[in-house]
Design a protein around this motif. Structure first.
Motif, PDB file in Angstrom:
ATOM      1  N   GLY A   1     -19.917 -40.400 -52.003  1.00  0.00           N
ATOM      2  CA  GLY A   1     -19.287 -40.766 -50.737  1.00  0.00           C
ATOM      3  C   GLY A   1     -17.808 -40.430 -50.734  1.00  0.00           C
ATOM      4  N   TYR A   2     -17.154 -40.661 -51.866  1.00  0.00           N
ATOM      5  CA  TYR A   2     -15.725 -40.305 -52.000  1.00  0.00           C
ATOM      6  C   TYR A   2     -15.537 -38.801 -51.888  1.00  0.00           C
ATOM      7  CZ  TYR A   2     -11.825 -38.851 -55.026  1.00  0.00           C
ATOM      8  OH  TYR A   2     -10.742 -38.217 -55.560  1.00  0.00           O
ATOM      9  N   THR A   3     -16.404 -38.040 -52.512  1.00  0.00           N
ATOM     10  CA  THR A   3     -16.293 -36.586 -52.454  1.00  0.00           C
ATOM     11  C   THR A   3     -16.501 -36.064 -51.041  1.00  0.00           C
ATOM     12  OG1 THR A   3     -17.172 -36.485 -54.704  1.00  0.00           O
ATOM     13  CG2 THR A   3     -17.178 -34.449 -53.435  1.00  0.00           C
ATOM     14  N   LEU A   4     -17.507 -36.594 -50.348  1.00  0.00           N
ATOM     15  CA  LEU A   4     -17.796 -36.121 -48.998  1.00  0.00           C
ATOM     16  C   LEU A   4     -16.726 -36.540 -47.997  1.00  0.00           C
ATOM     17  CD1 LEU A   4     -21.624 -36.900 -48.905  1.00  0.00           C
ATOM     18  CD2 LEU A   4     -20.575 -34.643 -48.943  1.00  0.00           C
ATOM     19  N   SER A   5     -16.021 -37.629 -48.260  1.00  0.00           N
ATOM     20  CA  SER A   5     -15.038 -38.142 -47.305  1.00  0.00           C
ATOM     21  C   SER A   5     -13.672 -37.493 -47.452  1.00  0.00           C
ATOM     22  CB  SER A   5     -14.896 -39.662 -47.455  1.00  0.00           C
ATOM     23  OG  SER A   5     -16.108 -40.302 -47.167  1.00  0.00           O
ATOM     24  N   PHE A   6     -13.225 -37.289 -48.683  1.00  0.00           N
ATOM     25  CA  PHE A   6     -11.830 -36.878 -48.896  1.00  0.00           C
ATOM     26  C   PHE A   6     -11.668 -35.464 -49.428  1.00  0.00           C
ATOM     27  CE2 PHE A   6     -11.748 -41.568 -49.509  1.00  0.00           C
ATOM     28  CZ  PHE A   6     -10.985 -41.860 -48.391  1.00  0.00           C
ATOM     29  N   TRP A   7     -12.719 -34.852 -49.896  1.00  0.00           N
ATOM     30  CA  TRP A   7     -12.602 -33.506 -50.459  1.00  0.00           C
ATOM     31  C   TRP A   7     -13.523 -32.585 -49.675  1.00  0.00           C
ATOM     32  CZ3 TRP A   7      -9.061 -32.758 -54.421  1.00  0.00           C
ATOM     33  CH2 TRP A   7      -8.527 -33.916 -54.960  1.00  0.00           C
ATOM     34  N   LYS A   8     -12.967 -32.045 -48.611  1.00  0.00           N
ATOM     35  CA  LYS A   8     -13.741 -31.197 -47.716  1.00  0.00           C
ATOM     36  C   LYS A   8     -13.899 -29.802 -48.321  1.00  0.00           C
ATOM     37  CE  LYS A   8     -13.485 -34.526 -44.661  1.00  0.00           C
ATOM     38  NZ  LYS A   8     -14.639 -35.389 -44.350  1.00  0.00           N
ATOM     39  N   VAL A   9     -15.076 -29.494 -48.749  1.00  0.00           N
ATOM     40  CA  VAL A   9     -15.358 -28.163 -49.275  1.00  0.00           C
ATOM     41  C   VAL A   9     -16.458 -27.537 -48.436  1.00  0.00           C
ATOM     42  CG1 VAL A   9     -14.682 -28.772 -51.608  1.00  0.00           C
ATOM     43  CG2 VAL A   9     -17.057 -29.055 -50.902  1.00  0.00           C
ATOM     44  N   ARG A  10     -16.616 -26.248 -48.574  1.00  0.00           N
ATOM     45  CA  ARG A  10     -17.587 -25.516 -47.766  1.00  0.00           C
ATOM     46  C   ARG A  10     -19.013 -25.980 -48.085  1.00  0.00           C
ATOM     47  NH1 ARG A  10     -16.904 -19.170 -47.717  1.00  0.00           N
ATOM     48  NH2 ARG A  10     -14.949 -19.906 -46.781  1.00  0.00           N
ATOM     49  N   GLY A  11     -19.773 -26.223 -47.042  1.00  0.00           N
ATOM     50  CA  GLY A  11     -21.173 -26.605 -47.212  1.00  0.00           C
ATOM     51  C   GLY A  11     -21.409 -28.089 -47.311  1.00  0.00           C
ATOM     52  N   MET A  12     -20.342 -28.907 -47.223  1.00  0.00           N
ATOM     53  CA  MET A  12     -20.504 -30.356 -47.362  1.00  0.00           C
ATOM     54  C   MET A  12     -21.326 -30.946 -46.218  1.00  0.00           C
ATOM     55  SD  MET A  12     -19.433 -31.973 -49.993  1.00  0.00           S
ATOM     56  CE  MET A  12     -18.399 -31.784 -51.442  1.00  0.00           C
ATOM     57  N   THR A  13     -21.121 -30.414 -44.999  1.00  0.00           N
ATOM     58  CA  THR A  13     -21.861 -30.949 -43.851  1.00  0.00           C
ATOM     59  C   THR A  13     -23.359 -30.699 -44.008  1.00  0.00           C
ATOM     60  OG1 THR A  13     -19.945 -30.509 -42.441  1.00  0.00           O
ATOM     61  CG2 THR A  13     -22.052 -30.888 -41.352  1.00  0.00           C
ATOM     62  N   VAL A  14     -23.709 -29.509 -44.452  1.00  0.00           N
ATOM     63  CA  VAL A  14     -25.124 -29.189 -44.665  1.00  0.00           C
ATOM     64  C   VAL A  14     -25.711 -30.059 -45.785  1.00  0.00           C
ATOM     65  CG1 VAL A  14     -26.745 -27.366 -45.312  1.00  0.00           C
ATOM     66  CG2 VAL A  14     -24.757 -26.833 -43.869  1.00  0.00           C
ATOM     67  N   LEU A  15     -24.934 -30.237 -46.843  1.00  0.00           N
ATOM     68  CA  LEU A  15     -25.412 -31.051 -47.964  1.00  0.00           C
ATOM     69  C   LEU A  15     -25.634 -32.499 -47.528  1.00  0.00           C
ATOM     70  CD1 LEU A  15     -26.045 -31.322 -50.969  1.00  0.00           C
ATOM     71  CD2 LEU A  15     -23.611 -31.751 -51.369  1.00  0.00           C
ATOM     72  N   PHE A  16     -24.690 -33.035 -46.736  1.00  0.00           N
ATOM     73  CA  PHE A  16     -24.839 -34.416 -46.274  1.00  0.00           C
ATOM     74  C   PHE A  16     -26.038 -34.556 -45.330  1.00  0.00           C
ATOM     75  CE2 PHE A  16     -23.661 -37.925 -43.360  1.00  0.00           C
ATOM     76  CZ  PHE A  16     -23.632 -38.938 -44.300  1.00  0.00           C
ATOM     77  N   THR A  17     -26.250 -33.549 -44.484  1.00  0.00           N
ATOM     78  CA  THR A  17     -27.411 -33.585 -43.577  1.00  0.00           C
ATOM     79  C   THR A  17     -28.717 -33.594 -44.363  1.00  0.00           C
ATOM     80  OG1 THR A  17     -26.140 -32.373 -41.916  1.00  0.00           O
ATOM     81  CG2 THR A  17     -28.531 -32.422 -41.653  1.00  0.00           C
ATOM     82  N   LEU A  18     -28.802 -32.773 -45.390  1.00  0.00           N
ATOM     83  CA  LEU A  18     -30.005 -32.742 -46.221  1.00  0.00           C
ATOM     84  C   LEU A  18     -30.197 -34.071 -46.944  1.00  0.00           C
ATOM     85  CD1 LEU A  18     -29.746 -29.147 -47.749  1.00  0.00           C
ATOM     86  CD2 LEU A  18     -31.291 -29.942 -45.944  1.00  0.00           C
ATOM     87  N   LEU A  19     -29.081 -34.670 -47.369  1.00  0.00           N
ATOM     88  CA  LEU A  19     -29.156 -35.956 -48.062  1.00  0.00           C
ATOM     89  C   LEU A  19     -29.685 -37.040 -47.128  1.00  0.00           C
ATOM     90  CD1 LEU A  19     -28.376 -36.809 -50.956  1.00  0.00           C
ATOM     91  CD2 LEU A  19     -26.242 -37.676 -50.032  1.00  0.00           C
ATOM     92  N   MET A  20     -29.195 -37.037 -45.884  1.00  0.00           N
ATOM     93  CA  MET A  20     -29.675 -38.030 -44.913  1.00  0.00           C
ATOM     94  C   MET A  20     -31.130 -37.787 -44.538  1.00  0.00           C
ATOM     95  SD  MET A  20     -27.337 -40.157 -44.516  1.00  0.00           S
ATOM     96  CE  MET A  20     -27.137 -39.864 -46.267  1.00  0.00           C
ATOM     97  N   LEU A  21     -31.524 -36.509 -44.519  1.00  0.00           N
ATOM     98  CA  LEU A  21     -32.926 -36.202 -44.232  1.00  0.00           C
ATOM     99  C   LEU A  21     -33.823 -36.824 -45.291  1.00  0.00           C
ATOM    100  CD1 LEU A  21     -34.643 -34.589 -42.215  1.00  0.00           C
ATOM    101  CD2 LEU A  21     -34.541 -32.667 -43.806  1.00  0.00           C
TER     102      LEU A  21
END
Length: 297
Positions: free
Chosen positions: A112-132
């Motif tokens: 959660g810390y990585t996804l919130s404060f360290w914006k790297v390429r592909g994070m949105t797709v990774l988070f979407t897959l995680l929520m799926l």
């Protein structure tokens, strides 16, 4: 001059006990009785002797209170071929919950810390897959997980049941911490980076100490889910690591002839005791954590 105090009060004085409030209390009391009545029946039945239970007075208070059924449920009743009560399952559930909850919550906070404060390429797709993965019923993944654990040669071991609980718990814990960290100021992390703090040091020294409310929420959710789980414990636990819920089910399947309802009720209360105690002791912090960002989208 205080202009507010100069305004004359108009209208009738509010009544403290209105008809609407009485209706709200009536509904709340009815709901409380609806949910507490089964627990009352379980508790009183567990304190009765079998001759008293056969009288059929299910709501009556025990005439002679006895804890013999509790002793039998803990250390004497049969759960399959083993007749040592649910005590072994209690310690198995405690070990499984301790490892699975601590690892899934810690890694969920880190992700959660990585996804919130360290914006790297592909994070949105990774988070979407995680929520799926979080919202697909985990029964769908049981067979692939069995094959994966067998390939790793850890199927039916303590490691396999903990690993499965951790994998299935990571999506929801990551979502909780990501939403909570979204409420924290980004400038705090930026200032720490300017002062020379690195990725792990910011997480360990700044973010994690500020995560108290959400840590409590995540621990309660994970603990109740893992402790009350039946299917994962049955499939991945093997004979040596069966949790308390599996042993509770085996009590009913092991009985032949007369059924000891007082022992069954005592075993059920013992199985549900840990989540209830944890929730009652930490309910206030749980509410604070939820309102601090757990439900923020």
């Amino acid at each position: 001059m205080n202009t507010v105090s100069a305004v004359p009060q108009q209208g009738p004085k509010p009544r403290r006990l209105t008809l609407g409030r009485i209706g709200i209390y009536a509904v709340l009391i009815a709901m409380a009785l609806f949910y507490l009545l089964p627990f009352y029946v379980m508790l009183t039945t567990s304190l009765k002797t079998m001759p008293e239970i056969r009288l059929g007075q299910i709501l009556a208070w025990p005439q002679d209170i006895t804890f013999a059924a509790w002793k039998a449920a803990w250390s004497e009743t049969c759960t399959g071929i083993d007749c040592s009560g649910v005590s072994a399952g209690f310690w198995n559930s405690l070990r499984i919950s301790a490892v699975s909850v601590s690892v899934s919550v810690l890694f969920g906070a880190f992700f959660g810390y990585t996804l919130s404060f360290w914006k790297v390429r592909g994070m949105t797709v990774l988070f979407t897959l995680l929520m799926l993965g979080a919202f697909i019923p985990y029964q769908v993944f049981l067979y692939p997980m069995v094959r994966a654990m067998a390939a790793l040669q850890i199927y039916n071991t303590f490691a396999s049941i903990c690993l499965v609980h951790i994998i299935f718990g990571l999506p929801i814990t990551t979502m909780l911490f990501r939403n909570y960290y979204a409420t924290l100021p980004q400038e705090l992390i930026s200032a720490a980076r300017i002062d020379g703090a690195g990725f792990l040091r910011i997480f360990r020294k700044i973010v994690l100490p500020m995560s108290g409310p959400m840590l409590i929420v995540a621990v309660i959710l994970q603990l109740t889910g893992i402790w009350n789980d039946y299917i994962i414990g049955l499939v991945f636990g093997g004979t040596e690591n069966r949790p308390m819920t599996v042993q509770l089910n085996n009590i009913g399947g092991s009985e032949t002839g007369e059924r000891f309802y007082n022992v069954n009720m005592a075993a059920t209360i013992l199985t549900a005791a840990v989540p209830m105690i944890v929730y009652f002791l930490s309910g206030r912090w749980f509410e604070r954590g939820v309102t601090a960002g757990a439900v923020k989208g």
